[in-house]
Design a protein around this motif. Sequence first.
Motif, PDB file in Angstrom:
ATOM      1  N   ALA A  37       0.815  -1.212   0.000  1.00  0.00           N
ATOM      2  CA  ALA A  37       0.000   0.000   0.000  1.00  0.00           C
ATOM      3  C   ALA A  37       0.845   1.257   0.000  1.00  0.00           C
ATOM      4  O   ALA A  37       0.442   2.290  -0.535  1.00  0.00           O
ATOM      5  CB  ALA A  37      -0.937  -0.003   1.203  1.00  0.00           C
ATOM      6  N   THR A  65       0.486   6.694   3.297  1.00  0.00           N
ATOM      7  CA  THR A  65      -0.712   7.510   3.094  1.00  0.00           C
ATOM      8  C   THR A  65      -0.440   8.870   3.714  1.00  0.00           C
ATOM      9  O   THR A  65      -0.475   9.024   4.937  1.00  0.00           O
ATOM     10  CB  THR A  65      -1.940   6.859   3.755  1.00  0.00           C
ATOM     11  OG1 THR A  65      -2.133   5.559   3.217  1.00  0.00           O
ATOM     12  CG2 THR A  65      -3.190   7.692   3.508  1.00  0.00           C
ATOM     13  N   ARG A 100      -1.925   9.063  -1.824  1.00  0.00           N
ATOM     14  CA  ARG A 100      -1.272   7.770  -2.099  1.00  0.00           C
ATOM     15  C   ARG A 100      -0.417   7.874  -3.365  1.00  0.00           C
ATOM     16  O   ARG A 100      -0.457   7.030  -4.243  1.00  0.00           O
ATOM     17  CB  ARG A 100      -2.334   6.676  -2.271  1.00  0.00           C
ATOM     18  CG  ARG A 100      -3.233   6.438  -1.080  1.00  0.00           C
ATOM     19  CD  ARG A 100      -2.564   5.621   0.007  1.00  0.00           C
ATOM     20  NE  ARG A 100      -2.161   4.321  -0.488  1.00  0.00           N
ATOM     21  CZ  ARG A 100      -2.999   3.299  -0.732  1.00  0.00           C
ATOM     22  NH1 ARG A 100      -4.299   3.451  -0.525  1.00  0.00           N
ATOM     23  NH2 ARG A 100      -2.550   2.145  -1.166  1.00  0.00           N
ATOM     24  N   TYR A 124       1.922   4.827  -4.567  1.00  0.00           N
ATOM     25  CA  TYR A 124       1.112   3.678  -4.982  1.00  0.00           C
ATOM     26  C   TYR A 124       0.454   3.943  -6.327  1.00  0.00           C
ATOM     27  O   TYR A 124       0.513   3.113  -7.246  1.00  0.00           O
ATOM     28  CB  TYR A 124       0.055   3.405  -3.913  1.00  0.00           C
ATOM     29  CG  TYR A 124      -0.855   2.243  -4.202  1.00  0.00           C
ATOM     30  CD1 TYR A 124      -0.446   0.942  -3.950  1.00  0.00           C
ATOM     31  CD2 TYR A 124      -2.141   2.442  -4.706  1.00  0.00           C
ATOM     32  CE1 TYR A 124      -1.283  -0.131  -4.198  1.00  0.00           C
ATOM     33  CE2 TYR A 124      -2.980   1.386  -4.959  1.00  0.00           C
ATOM     34  CZ  TYR A 124      -2.546   0.092  -4.706  1.00  0.00           C
ATOM     35  OH  TYR A 124      -3.386  -0.971  -4.976  1.00  0.00           O
ATOM     36  N   ARG A 151      -5.619  -5.766   4.497  1.00  0.00           N
ATOM     37  CA  ARG A 151      -4.808  -4.727   3.860  1.00  0.00           C
ATOM     38  C   ARG A 151      -5.619  -3.452   3.645  1.00  0.00           C
ATOM     39  O   ARG A 151      -5.147  -2.344   3.934  1.00  0.00           O
ATOM     40  CB  ARG A 151      -4.248  -5.234   2.533  1.00  0.00           C
ATOM     41  CG  ARG A 151      -3.425  -4.201   1.796  1.00  0.00           C
ATOM     42  CD  ARG A 151      -2.744  -4.828   0.600  1.00  0.00           C
ATOM     43  NE  ARG A 151      -2.323  -3.825  -0.350  1.00  0.00           N
ATOM     44  CZ  ARG A 151      -1.732  -4.089  -1.499  1.00  0.00           C
ATOM     45  NH1 ARG A 151      -1.490  -5.342  -1.848  1.00  0.00           N
ATOM     46  NH2 ARG A 151      -1.383  -3.120  -2.320  1.00  0.00           N
ATOM     47  N   VAL A 208      -5.498   0.621   5.103  1.00  0.00           N
ATOM     48  CA  VAL A 208      -5.629   1.819   4.268  1.00  0.00           C
ATOM     49  C   VAL A 208      -6.723   2.729   4.803  1.00  0.00           C
ATOM     50  O   VAL A 208      -6.559   3.953   4.882  1.00  0.00           O
ATOM     51  CB  VAL A 208      -5.910   1.420   2.800  1.00  0.00           C
ATOM     52  CG1 VAL A 208      -6.294   2.651   1.977  1.00  0.00           C
ATOM     53  CG2 VAL A 208      -4.704   0.725   2.192  1.00  0.00           C
ATOM     54  N   ARG A 214      -5.478   4.591   7.905  1.00  0.00           N
ATOM     55  CA  ARG A 214      -4.481   5.623   7.617  1.00  0.00           C
ATOM     56  C   ARG A 214      -5.097   6.796   6.851  1.00  0.00           C
ATOM     57  O   ARG A 214      -4.772   7.958   7.102  1.00  0.00           O
ATOM     58  CB  ARG A 214      -3.315   5.024   6.828  1.00  0.00           C
ATOM     59  CG  ARG A 214      -2.468   4.044   7.624  1.00  0.00           C
ATOM     60  CD  ARG A 214      -1.192   3.691   6.911  1.00  0.00           C
ATOM     61  NE  ARG A 214      -1.418   3.016   5.646  1.00  0.00           N
ATOM     62  CZ  ARG A 214      -1.579   1.693   5.517  1.00  0.00           C
ATOM     63  NH1 ARG A 214      -1.563   0.915   6.594  1.00  0.00           N
ATOM     64  NH2 ARG A 214      -1.763   1.144   4.329  1.00  0.00           N
ATOM     65  N   GLU A 215      -6.002   6.493   5.920  1.00  0.00           N
ATOM     66  CA  GLU A 215      -6.625   7.564   5.149  1.00  0.00           C
ATOM     67  C   GLU A 215      -7.547   8.399   6.025  1.00  0.00           C
ATOM     68  O   GLU A 215      -7.633   9.625   5.861  1.00  0.00           O
ATOM     69  CB  GLU A 215      -7.383   6.981   3.958  1.00  0.00           C
ATOM     70  CG  GLU A 215      -7.818   8.034   2.967  1.00  0.00           C
ATOM     71  CD  GLU A 215      -8.243   7.464   1.634  1.00  0.00           C
ATOM     72  OE1 GLU A 215      -9.104   8.093   0.991  1.00  0.00           O
ATOM     73  OE2 GLU A 215      -7.718   6.408   1.238  1.00  0.00           O
TER      74      GLU A 215
END
Length: 252
Positions: A82, A85, A141, A144, A181, A185, A188-189
């Motif tokens: 990932a 972030t 991101r 990524y 996973r 994300v 963190r987002e």
Amino acid sequence: MTRRVLITAGASGVGRAMAEAFDAAGYAVWVTDIDEDALNTVPNHWVARYANVSSESDMSAVFQAIATEGGLDALCANAGTAGPTNAIEEIGLADWRSCVSVNLEGAFLAVKHAAPLMKAAQAGSITLTSSTAGQYGYPYRAPYSAAKWAVIGLMKTLAMELGPHGIRANAICPGAVEGPRMEGVLQREAAAKGMTRDQVYEGYASGTSMGRFVEGHDIGNMAVFLASDAARLVSGQIIAVDGHTVNPDPKI
């Protein structure tokens, strides 16, 4: 004759779902992963090997072993990470390079070593795992998204270069996939955007016309189709399995 498939990062998550789908379709399944605990949980009839996709020596050893077994019919270059972030100005170069190394260089090394085996057979299917982030972009991101866009460029080039050898190349672009996973994300987002986890989750779901997250088996089923004779003239294609993204960066 039994067909053979290799899935990188195939011991858990989307890769595991791909491996299970290929197993159900009658393939001999090989998986690589860096998660040794996950490797220890795969079925005994799969060939499971530790390999870091960013290490050429690791990947070379895997493909040498496959060559001794008679070659490779399908490759799913699925390994990814990932990455950070964060706002672009807060992303460190080391974090950028680490993310790009796994997502892009890992795909490169896999196809580099698969190509000679498939050329020898004048047949083969290569499926790269990109992302809807490789179609629309992905705020906070940047590493990524950049890597996943590059994966699509790699796929398009492979389709052109390897097509004359009977080898097809395609990219699957998953949307938000249920699982650990994606949960990371979301957390963190949410922190980066000043939102709650549930708000971010709902934003992703409502950003699709079908209003839901993808599940691993949805990706696995598409991977099997792309490797099958039913897709014998499908090459160079970007195929989203995402419930139809209509707003790639929904705001709640």
